[in-house]
Design an enzyme around this catalytic site. Structure first.
Site: not given
Ligand code: PAF
Length: 303
Positions: A60, A170, A210
């Site tokens: 990010h 992304g 995750r």
């Protein structure tokens, strides 16, 4: 960091995060975003948007840095979008780390964080869905029914609210990148969708929010996914093998290594996402596979 006063005292705009030491401006109602972005546009500033679901990591941060380099002002949204989670998916356990996220965005010098609640994004009576077309049908679309309609609906709302010149996505979510790019074009949204390369751990594992849920043994296995895709892509690029043979080899490799279900491991056209049948065609290798209860996705180009 100095923070500008609200443009209109009637508009409930939070100034600062409310957390000591954090300087980023946080908006929690649409009007606050609209007013701030309109003011920037009046000054002639270009505006970038980085849509996220929070739990921010270096991937990010790379998006935010690309956005900073590509526009004068950067808005980052943090919203875990319930509409893109199926009933058996991990909406409840999706990591939520708002304070850390705002600290990261302060470090990256983003200008505004848009952090709405689900009720603000989907108020009572909300009933409109933006439906993804053919690009959204295979792979993620086939294994996560409704996922892309959830993504396109929330991203369309983000684009409509922020009206960015550019939005940064992304390449790790390659199919999402194509679906959103198509939507922006199809709906004449006037937003340039800018792809940003996948950020990886030193062992090749693609960064993902995750990954924190992987056990130590799963974490040790996880880079096999990228290694498998990379080997397949190299042999396909050499023309040494054909897509069907490679896909079968790759599935076998993942299962032998200890992965659970392989949802898909496909060789597809990088623009249309149609299956690629012949060796030597332009292609991208894309996969989703399970390690315990964590679903990893990744993709690499055949070059
Ligand atoms: O990639 C994500 O994090 C999400 O799908 C997005 C684009 C923020 C929409 O909720």
């Amino acid at each position: 960091m100095s923070v500008e006063p609200p443009l209109d005292p009637e508009i409930p705009m939070s100034i600062g995060s409310g957390i000591p030491g954090l300087g980023i401006e946080v908006a929690r109602v649409p009007e606050a975003v609209r007013r701030r972005v309109e003011a920037w546009r009046r000054e002639g500033a270009t505006v970038a948007l980085v849509p996220t679901m929070g739990a921010l990591h270096d991937g990010h941060r790379a998006l935010v840095r690309a956005a900073r380099a590509g526009a004068d002002r950067v808005v980052v949204s943090i919203f875990v979008n319930p509409r893109q989670f199926g009933p058996s998916e991990d909406l409840a356990t999706y990591p939520r780390t708002e304070n850390d996220d705002l600290a990261a965005l302060t470090e990256e010098a983003a200008d505004l964080a848009w952090v709405p609640s689900p009720e603000v994004v989907y108020p009572p009576g909300f009933q409109t869905t933006v439906r993804a077309g053919a690009l959204g049908q295979p792979m993620e679309g086939a294994h996560r029914p409704g996922f892309f309609d959830g993504v396109t609906t929330v991203v369309a709302k983000l684009f409509a609210l922020v009206r960015p010149h550019r939005a940064y996505f992304g390449e790790k979510d390659y199919q999402q990148l194509l679906v959103v790019t198509r939507m922006a074009e199809d709906l004449d949204l006037g937003v340039e969708v800018v792809p940003v390369a996948t950020v990886r751990e030193p062992d090749g594992l693609a960064l993902s929010s995750r990954n924190v849920r992987l056990s130590p043994s799963e974490r040790a296995l996880a880079p096999v996914l990228h290694r498998t895709l990379t080997r397949m892509a190299a042999r396909l690029a050499d023309g040494a093998s054909d897509p069907a043979t490679e896909a079968a080899w790759g599935r076998g490799r993942l299962r032998e290594a200890g992965f659970g279900e392989v949802d898909y491991l496909d060789v597809r056209d990088p623009v249309t996402l149609e299956p690629v049948g012949r060796a030597g065609s332009p292609a991208r290798v894309l996969a989703a596979a399970w390690l315990g209860d964590v679903r990893l996705i990744d993709n690499v180009p055949v070059v």
